[in-house]
Design an enzyme around this catalytic site. Structure first.
Site, short mmCIF file in Angstrom:
data_model
loop_
_atom_site.label_atom_id
_atom_site.label_comp_id
_atom_site.label_asym_id
_atom_site.label_seq_id
_atom_site.Cartn_x
_atom_site.Cartn_y
_atom_site.Cartn_z
N SER A 1 50.28 17.55 -11.75
CA SER A 1 51.62 18.15 -11.81
C SER A 1 51.96 18.67 -13.20
CB SER A 1 52.70 17.14 -11.37
OG SER A 1 52.38 16.56 -10.14
N GLY B 1 56.82 18.63 -13.82
CA GLY B 1 55.95 18.93 -12.69
C GLY B 1 56.52 18.51 -11.35
N GLY C 1 54.09 18.88 -8.32
CA GLY C 1 53.02 18.91 -7.32
C GLY C 1 52.82 17.59 -6.60
N GLU C 2 52.80 16.52 -7.35
CA GLU C 2 52.50 15.22 -6.75
C GLU C 2 53.71 14.44 -6.29
OE1 GLU C 2 50.05 15.48 -9.88
OE2 GLU C 2 48.39 14.29 -9.05
#
Lengths: 777, 777
Positions: B537, B729, B731-732
């Site tokens: 991320s 981030g 993404g995760e």
């Protein structure tokens, strides 16, 4: 924004100090005597292995999934109007995906405002009529035959002199003289000049149409990625094609990507956007599939330009001591069916010191393919004529041809009355003459090994002037990796000249790295920053300084890092005192203090990026390149065959970055010059207007059997001011004087002046018989 | 080299002024309330049309002239030694061009020092034994069958708990515990903490192996261009693969080019160089032809990593008021046959304020495919266990689960004892609860629409912490064209998250341009400057600030030009006072004074180039992302089926550059979290060691029928200090809490805690029957 830098240049033979402005961070010019490690050394091409192993991928080699192939229907008549066109049968042929004609294609203006991409009026054999995209080339070709076209044939004219005659068929209603009048230049008073002359000569010269004949025929592949157009194009100008595509198709620049990974020669025929590229883009958009279009050799000969023919009448006068008093040129040349340039007068205006000069140049429309710049445009045909006239005058006053030229040496630009940034032609004369053995060779005219032989030998020379100073805009980016290797992204393309190698050398030199540690990306408008076309011999003087600048930007950052991290080994050296060379970063004040670049690079945070641009040219100066070629020929007085035995080419192009690729450039130029002098000629069928030798069998290029020993001499110098590398261009200079030197050598051999090119056996024999304007043999 | 900038951050709930160093020219952080035109707005993907029309070209779609296809022979045994291998018959098969085995391939160390590229010892079913390049895949496949291999079968172990038992077969002579001992972390005194607790719970949780199951299977194409290697690779890290290829094959970085034009997901399985890529490169070098290698789905499941299973025992204690006093975790997870990580303890160490924490994590070798990071590695399995334990404690003391978490809110990083640069989890709790209707929904446990129905509904929540602060190195270059459009070259790749869109937005914002005037190049190491992998991320917080920096560099140059050329319309504004916005350049002190950017751009010398880099992270601060998810489920008590009805995902990731793609990211995470919670599981055949469901039919991914309404809430904030964009981030984070929220909701529905994943009907029914560790249904 810039800083002022003092430098010394030669003005009218005297060295004077001048101040020029350079961008703030631009590295200062390498002094002429700079000790360089990579620049100035011979290096094989960085992409040589790819080329000789066949790995190099040219546009022809681009094959994309689902790709269609397009072929173009072309006018069979030199002048005609399309009365009716019906592509319905072609469209129904299985495998055909789209057909464009003037009826359904967008009305995109072409050739200025004179025509359209697909035009109902055809002005030469080969003019574009329709275009078919199909699953394969054969199907596309088959479909072309199914397009029904009804033409109204119109009267036509194929010859520039004839086109200017009263009552000639008109290519355009306004007449056949482009611009309506000749282009006239004058300085001083030529009438007065001729009146003052002790000797006057006058002669008419005729040169032929030469085609570019690139090893790689023209081709494009177009693919749409969403609303973005990607084009692979065999082009000399990826950014130029990008700009023209954007304008033509009304796209923002950022939505057009042009790539030209490998290019097999251009010579001026690939300088700009071509119709076939736009046709491929339109068909790709219409079909939703990539489209490839490759011209065959006939199309390549007819539709991608040519060096126009010329008829030049020169009158020249000089005093007994050789001083030129007047030069007059009247010339006409065919631009083909669309606007272009066909002038031949620049060498006469610029080459020699002469106060009274006048030129009248006419560009003439005829019903043939459009003229385009071709390696040394204007200069090649102009120099052929001028340099014979110089020899004629020298002979008339009994002066050695070389001495005559030295007598009329111009130390400033005659047209703009500006000093040259540098001019080493005098040294080229000296070094070339020495290498060739002039005047010893000169003193034995008509000699043959065997007095009874029909083969006569002679020697001749010709000088050359060209631009090739380059200038902005050109940009480069250099990325240094942590392992001490670098990538150079240069705004250029390598059309076969070795550009990639030369640019990588400049970056390697500035970075103190071996050449193999620098790799280079060019010719992708999505990757590299803006750069100019590869033409006009401007590439090295335009792009190399930007490359050096970008590398210097990296160097500056690396030096700062080194000063900070390696104080123990570098001493307390400020970053500005550190320099890079031969793999180390060292203290210029104390060269023993050094650290390997690799060790410094290992400390960088993955990458250092440097950017550079081409600084401005020094104001008030003329940037030119010069050269002289000496040729020895053997003329078979029985067969008329001319063989070139030896050429010494002495050129001054400032600093030579790579003597090996530069020599190749000179050899290529001389060879193409021999082709122009002896063999090449576009031949049109007078009845049909069709080029009868539009293939490489009938269009006679020089082969390895025709190529003599070519010795290249570079004047060892560097332009002190033109740009930070000291280099000038070299692409065009070597073709310019070749034909003139050969013609002068033929005269030396057989005492007959050949005024019409190419010097085929037939023309040589006719000239011996005293005939002029003989048909080609 | 940098300058000091003052900024305000929250430290332990108080706003304090701190000074951070930023590079000289870096633009100052956009203030949280900055009025932005492009950033923060929803924008469709810039490459959306290409993707939905099938124009997007993935590595699989790369087809090169003369290309060979390679297939890999893999071990059929989970543990074996190759006694003899004979590829002579395979080599003789027509169409086969090369065969590599451990006998003729270079001995390239792999998996650290534990093995080689091709190794005579096989440690799991699927380990690479040989590789064949042939004219087509079928021939290569046929040739694999002709390779004669004599194996000595060895004992094997497939389960982490079993592998740690006395007498278990050893994957390596040194034993099956990676590193020889567990990894231990401790702060405070857990024994004392448990002694102080009013409530203590202890539970053991088991999670399964999940495979990445990227939509696009792994593939590479390798081509040698002279001595330069070009690789198309479906990778999350073009620069990482470049570096690893260079090291592996002993090439300079500059002689390796890695491209990843389109990528269909990675999730951690494409983070680094794979064996098949090196095999393709070696075969390409040997045969002189390009080589493509595409893994089939079975290979993709077995050989490209997985999220390791876990056995986690957590003991936790708190006081009556909810204050956590101690947390203890003991876990074991299988790394597969080669070194990797299988720890699950980070959330327990970091998520909540707790003075006494201890974790003991064992990474265990087994004879199965290597574990790799998979979206939220460690956190996904750790959070599933931790968040159930939090609910168990809350229940024990009769506290609302949300209130319990708020009670134990950590205002600083518990492990590093550092303040967070920003933490908006409290706001995420508030906004998420409001959107979900918590606690109203909570007050109706086990409710069903029909009292007699076997379907019971429940709600649950789980929190999440993740890193995702990013940092240097990351670089970008921006080129502004003369028509006022720009190209961004960003050191990154878009693995499907919308990275290209987000980066283009940041550049457009800084340049004052509409998004469609910015196009972007990524994922080509020959074109773009260095950038990090797309993982962890970190992409937006690492690369976007570099992009903004590069755009600001362009802006500065453009402003200088405007100040110089447009004084009349801009007033006597110094360049520093000019800003760009909504297509104009204007005087910030007098906004009426403006000029369209297009007009200013038209004056540039073809291009302005800007470069930027990611500045350093502020020292002494912890950069983290946070979130909470609320789930509502329906459990069929008769069939055991769990259906997720609704998820509200409230996340705090700093500034959200593109709410549309960010929502997609959250939805994708939740869906993958549902797959982890309910369906996905690698199943090995205990007798053969082979994965029995290595295909997308038997490996059960969630389908559109399984996906509930997902509502995304972003905490409207911007990190004031982390980087110049204010982004963290994303993404995760969204996959991390999903399984825990679902498990807590299932408990809410049926009063039974499911401690083993996936929650298949069989496991749910077994749990209802009071059975633990039931086999999957």
């Amino acid at each position: 924004m810039g800083k002022k830098v003092k430098t010394t240049i030669e003005i009218e033979g005297r060295y004077q100090e001048v101040v020029v402005e350079v961008p703030e961070d631009e590295p200062p010019v390498w002094p002429p005597d700079a000790k360089l490690s990579v620049v100035g050394r011979p290096h094989s091409r960085v992409d040589g292995v790819e080329k000789i192993t066949g790995q190099a991928r040219y546009t022809q080699d681009v094959n994309l999934p689902g790709m269609l192939h397009a072929r173009i229907l072309r006018s069979p008549f030199p002048a005609a109007r399309i009365m009716r066109i019906d592509s319905s049968k072609a469209e129904k042929l299985p495998g055909v995906k789209a057909v464009l004609t003037h009826e359904n294609a967008p009305k995109i203006p072409w050739y200025g405002t004179q025509s359209f991409l697909l035009d109902p009026v055809c002005r030469h054999v080969g003019d574009e009529v329709a275009c078919v995209a199909a699953l394969d080339e054969e199907t596309a070709e088959e479909a072309l035959k199914l397009i029904e076209v009804e033409y109204e044939k119109l009267p036509f004219v194929l010859d520039a002199e004839r086109a200017l005659e009263e009552g000639a068929p008109k290519v355009y209603p306004g007449g056949n003289l482009q611009g309506g009048k000749p282009s006239v230049y004058a300085r001083g008073d030529v009438e007065k000049g001729f009146a003052e002359a002790d000797a006057v000569v006058e002669e008419t010269f005729r040169t032929q149409v030469q085609v570019h004949a690139c090893l790689e025929p023209h081709a494009s592949v177009a693919r749409w990625e969403g609303d973005k157009l990607v084009v692979w194009d065999s082009t000399q100008a990826v950014f130029g094609v990008r700009e023209q595509l954007a304008r033509t198709l009304n796209l923002p620049l950022s939505r057009v990507r042009v790539l030209a990974p490998f290019i097999g020669g251009g010579f001026g025929s690939k300088l700009w956007l071509n119709k076939y590229t736009v046709l491929a883009a339109l068909l790709a958009r219409q079909t939703g599939r990539p489209v490839k279009i490759s011209l065959d050799r006939e199309e390549d000969c007819v539709n991608t330009g040519n060096r126009p023919s010329s008829v030049q009448t020169i009158k020249a006068g000089c005093k007994k001591d050789g001083t030129l008093t007047a030069l007059f040129l009247k010339s006409a040349g065919p631009v083909g069916a669309y606007d272009s340039g066909a002038g031949a007068g620049t060498p006469l205006r610029e080459m020699y010191r002469c106060p009274n000069v006048k030129t009248e140049e006419s560009n003439v429309y005829i019903n043939a393919g459009q003229a385009r710049p071709m390696r040394g445009p204007g200069h090649v045909q102009g120099t052929f004529a001028l340099e014979q006239v110089m020899d004629m005058l020298a002979e008339r006053i009994g002066m050695d041809p070389l001495a005559f030229r030295q007598k009329n040496y111009a130390t400033n630009n005659q047209v703009r009355n500006q000093p040259y940034s540098s001019k080493g032609l005098d040294e080229a004369y000296r070094l070339g003459a020495e290498r060739f053995g002039w005047p010893a060779a000169r003193s034995r005219p008509g000699r043959s090994d065997d007095a009874t032989s029909t083969k006569k030998r002679g020697v001749g020379l010709a000088s050359q002037i060209w631009g090739g100073g380059g200038g902005p805009p050109a940009y480069a980016v250099v990325q240094l990796n942590r392992d001490g290797t670098a990538r150079l992204l240069a705004g250029t393309q390598d059309i076969g000249c070795g550009t990639k190698t030369v640019m990588a050398q400049v970056a390697a030199e500035e970075l103190g790295l071996p050449l193999e540690h620098v790799t280079i990306t060019v010719a992708d408008t999505d990757a590299v920053p803006y750069g100019p076309f590869s033409g006009g011999s401007i590439t090295v003087p335009s792009v190399a300084p930007a490359v050096r600048y970008a590398a210097a930007d990296v160097k500056r950052q690396l030096a700062a890092l080194a000063a900070e991290q390696f104080e123990e080994r570098l001493g307390k050296a400020p970053a500005e005192r550190l320099d890079l060379r031969d793999g180390v970063i060292y203290d210029t004040a104390s060269p023993d203090h050094s650290v390997p670049i690799k060790e410094v690079a290992a400390k960088i945070d993955q990458m250092i990026i440097g950017k550079g641009l081409r600084g401005p040219n020094p104001p008030g100066l003329s940037l030119n390149t010069f050269g002289v070629q000496f040729a020895e020929v053997e003329v078979d007085t029985e067969t008329g065959e001319v063989r070139v035995l030896r050429v010494v080419a002495a050129h001054e192009s400032g600093r030579i970055v790579n003597p090996l690729t530069a020599s190749s450039q000179v050899e290529g130029g001389v060879i193409q010059g021999i082709g122009f002098a002896l063999y090449e000629e576009r031949v049109l069928n007078n009845a049909t207007g069709r080029m009868v030798n539009a293939n490489l069998h009938d269009y006679r290029l020089p082969t390895s059997c025709d190529i003599p020993e070519i010795e290249t001499v570079f004047v060892p110098m560097s332009d002190p001011i033109a740009n930070n590398v000291g280099a000038k261009g070299l692409g065009e200079p070597p073709i310019i004087p070749t034909a003139g030197a050969i013609a002068n050598a033929v005269y030396d051999a057989i005492g007959i002046r050949i005024t019409e090119l190419p010097m085929t056996p037939g023309r040589v024999l006719a000239a011996r018989r005293g005939e002029k304007g003989a048909a080609h043999a």
